[in-house]
Design an enzyme around this catalytic site. Structure first.
Site, mmCIF file in Angstrom:
data_model
loop_
_atom_site.group_PDB
_atom_site.id
_atom_site.type_symbol
_atom_site.label_atom_id
_atom_site.label_comp_id
_atom_site.label_asym_id
_atom_site.label_seq_id
_atom_site.Cartn_x
_atom_site.Cartn_y
_atom_site.Cartn_z
ATOM 1 N N GLU A 26 17.495 -60.848 -103.045
ATOM 2 C CA GLU A 26 16.928 -59.496 -102.939
ATOM 3 C C GLU A 26 16.925 -59.010 -101.490
ATOM 4 O OE1 GLU A 26 15.592 -62.230 -104.330
ATOM 5 O OE2 GLU A 26 13.939 -61.698 -105.670
ATOM 6 N N CYS B 177 9.795 -63.053 -105.673
ATOM 7 C CA CYS B 177 8.693 -63.810 -105.073
ATOM 8 C C CYS B 177 7.817 -62.866 -104.239
ATOM 9 C CB CYS B 177 9.252 -64.933 -104.192
ATOM 10 S SG CYS B 177 9.892 -64.342 -102.597
ATOM 11 N N CYS C 161 9.758 -61.103 -101.359
ATOM 12 C CA CYS C 161 10.687 -60.074 -101.824
ATOM 13 C C CYS C 161 9.950 -58.886 -102.444
ATOM 14 C CB CYS C 161 11.682 -60.678 -102.800
ATOM 15 S SG CYS C 161 12.790 -61.872 -101.996
ATOM 16 N N HIS D 78 16.829 -64.710 -99.362
ATOM 17 C CA HIS D 78 16.832 -64.574 -100.813
ATOM 18 C C HIS D 78 17.789 -63.432 -101.185
ATOM 19 C CE1 HIS D 78 12.644 -66.569 -101.650
ATOM 20 N NE2 HIS D 78 13.449 -67.337 -100.937
#
Lengths: 163, 163
Positions: free
Chosen positions: B68, B96, B99, B66
């Site tokens: 992040e 999410c 993260c 992801h």
């Protein structure tokens, strides 16, 4: 397959599970020797080990480098797919919130873990991620495999750091 | 500093925040062009961009890639430290569960995010990780920055996939 064959297969399978967790415990011990929090993990597909590793957050200067994350990432590259269908994870400690979500994204089939982690875990502790509506894939979960060895490693490590 | 100077500094700082989020939105658009879910992130320390990236789960065969995670990992390597003290994250979508926990482990100071994510978010949605007892570091949180642009990108992306 007769009932006897099935019993033998089950016994073999139980032995294999213990072997995989023993490998994870060896990775945890190696992590401790490197000065990392002693957690180890093994990623398996069809009885074959795809990846083994231990925590490396300090060594790699990477706050996300938990044992589970490292084996998931390596196995996914090895399979050329971000979904690890039919793969099983063995990890010595109950996965944390970050790793539980990564396990779900990776679509792992089963997770076997050793010691529970009331302070940081997210399977039977904390946010219990796999039981939440924002969890969109839930693996089969088996706690307590190799629990006492995993807990001993962690206890010794933190006792040593305080000493 | 006079009140006027302070107002100017605040305005400049607000402008900088918008600029950083604009950069994150550009990363989100680039992710969409690569066929990835359009989320972008920027990691900043003392007004300097340490890392920018967008989602790359498909490209890297990495379910943890992801936006992040990628900027946290790159900034940590750049600083040679798994703790990103005094660093701020700009991300186009509510982080999410994975993260959010990584943000906590990285000890980020502030998180600015765009659109909320009821289906997968973990800040104001889902497990609301930063409000849980198993969260041991909580950044300052600011939602809604660049929200409409971030939501538009996601809407267009998923509409295109259905079409």
């Amino acid at each position: 397959m007769t009932s006897n064959d099935s019993d033998t297969a089950n016994a073999r399978s139980g032995g294999a599970r213990r072997d995989f967790m023993r490998l994870a415990l060896m990775e945890a011990a190696s992590a401790a020797a490197r000065g990392e929090v002693p957690v180890g993990a093994v990623l398996v597909k069809d009885g074959t080990v795809l990846a083994t590793d231990g925590n490396r957050t300090r060594e790699l200067s990477d706050p996300t480098a938990h044992a589970e994350m490292l084996v998931i990432r390596r196995a996914a590259v090895r399979l050329g797919n971000d979904r690890l269908t039919d793969c099983d994870l063995y990890v010595t400690l109950e996965p944390c919130t970050m790793c539980a979500a990564a396990i779900s994204f990776a679509r792992l089939r089963r997770v076997y873990y050793g010691a529970a982690d009331a302070k940081g875990g997210a399977v039977e502790s904390g946010v219990r991620f796999f039981a939440q509506p924002t969890c969109h894939h839930r693996p089969d979960l088996y706690g307590g495999l190799g629990e006492s060895e995993a807990a001993d490693l962690l206890r010794e490590f933190f006792a040593g750091r305080r000493g």
